[in-house]
Scaffold this motif. Structure first.
Motif, mmCIF file in Angstrom:
data_model
loop_
_atom_site.group_PDB
_atom_site.id
_atom_site.type_symbol
_atom_site.label_atom_id
_atom_site.label_comp_id
_atom_site.label_asym_id
_atom_site.label_seq_id
_atom_site.Cartn_x
_atom_site.Cartn_y
_atom_site.Cartn_z
ATOM 1 N N TYR A 40 0.818 -1.208 0.000
ATOM 2 C CA TYR A 40 0.000 0.000 0.000
ATOM 3 C C TYR A 40 0.854 1.261 0.000
ATOM 4 C CZ TYR A 40 -3.533 -3.343 1.517
ATOM 5 O OH TYR A 40 -4.385 -4.420 1.598
ATOM 6 N N ALA A 41 0.269 2.318 -0.523
ATOM 7 C CA ALA A 41 0.874 3.633 -0.387
ATOM 8 C C ALA A 41 0.832 4.051 1.080
ATOM 9 C CB ALA A 41 0.120 4.642 -1.240
ATOM 10 N N ASP A 42 1.811 4.825 1.488
ATOM 11 C CA ASP A 42 1.874 5.260 2.883
ATOM 12 C C ASP A 42 0.619 6.033 3.281
ATOM 13 O OD1 ASP A 42 5.475 5.959 2.952
ATOM 14 O OD2 ASP A 42 4.344 4.100 3.241
ATOM 15 N N SER A 43 0.036 6.744 2.349
ATOM 16 C CA SER A 43 -1.115 7.598 2.658
ATOM 17 C C SER A 43 -2.358 6.806 3.038
ATOM 18 C CB SER A 43 -1.425 8.505 1.468
ATOM 19 O OG SER A 43 -1.698 7.729 0.310
ATOM 20 N N VAL A 44 -2.416 5.525 2.690
ATOM 21 C CA VAL A 44 -3.601 4.729 2.977
ATOM 22 C C VAL A 44 -3.298 3.528 3.869
ATOM 23 C CG1 VAL A 44 -4.562 5.396 0.744
ATOM 24 C CG2 VAL A 44 -3.432 3.183 0.974
ATOM 25 N N LYS A 45 -2.049 3.296 4.158
ATOM 26 C CA LYS A 45 -1.648 2.131 4.942
ATOM 27 C C LYS A 45 -2.331 2.143 6.303
ATOM 28 C CE LYS A 45 2.535 1.126 4.120
ATOM 29 N NZ LYS A 45 4.024 1.155 4.099
ATOM 30 N N GLY A 46 -2.899 1.003 6.665
ATOM 31 C CA GLY A 46 -3.600 0.902 7.935
ATOM 32 C C GLY A 46 -5.067 1.282 7.855
ATOM 33 N N ARG A 47 -5.465 1.899 6.756
ATOM 34 C CA ARG A 47 -6.872 2.299 6.587
ATOM 35 C C ARG A 47 -7.552 1.537 5.441
ATOM 36 N NH1 ARG A 47 -8.107 7.272 4.942
ATOM 37 N NH2 ARG A 47 -6.145 7.605 3.802
ATOM 38 N N PHE A 48 -6.804 1.217 4.417
ATOM 39 C CA PHE A 48 -7.343 0.537 3.236
ATOM 40 C C PHE A 48 -6.846 -0.907 3.197
ATOM 41 C CE2 PHE A 48 -7.946 4.440 0.206
ATOM 42 C CZ PHE A 48 -8.640 5.103 1.205
ATOM 43 N N THR A 49 -7.690 -1.796 2.687
ATOM 44 C CA THR A 49 -7.333 -3.207 2.546
ATOM 45 C C THR A 49 -7.799 -3.712 1.186
ATOM 46 O OG1 THR A 49 -7.574 -3.564 4.932
ATOM 47 C CG2 THR A 49 -7.538 -5.509 3.522
#
Length: 121
Positions: free
Chosen positions: A58-67
């Motif tokens: 994932y891109a850092d901007s969405v890591k942990g929020r998007f799956t």
């Protein structure tokens, strides 16, 4: 060859689930990527899943929020988006990775038509 669905308008902090359905029998042989493009900006990498679904990036901007997940039996790849922010507002695209860097749009082919996601503050 790809059709995205599931976009719409959501408040900040909310969730959406995008789906990308592929036609054709070679879907399972491709890593599948998600990109997004905000007005006036270039299309940017969101994330990618390998052919089996066993590896994601994932891109850092969405890591942990998007799956990202996929179901090869249904020719479908999904993008679950949680804790959405106004800066996530964009048209989202899925594409089949054809080789090369995961970050570069030129590495992908068979793009979907895109689906609008709007996050209000």
């Amino acid at each position: 060859q790809f059709v995205e669905s599931g976009g719409g308008l959501v408040q900040a902090g909310g969730s959406l689930r995008l789906s990308c359905v592929a036609s054709g029998r070679t879907f399972s042989s491709y890593a599948m990527g998600w990109f997004r493009q905000a007005p006036g900006k270039e299309r940017e990498f969101v994330g990618v899943i390998n052919w089996s679904g066993g590896s994601t990036f994932y891109a850092d901007s969405v890591k942990g929020r998007f799956t990202i997940s996929r179901d090869n039996a249904k020719n479908t790849v999904a993008l679950q988006m949680n804790s959405l922010k106004p800066e996530d507002t964009a048209v989202y695209y899925c594409g089949a990775h054809a080789g090369g860097s995961y970050y570069w749009t030129g590495s992908y082919k068979y793009w979907g038509q895109g689906i609008q996601v709007t996050v209000s503050s």
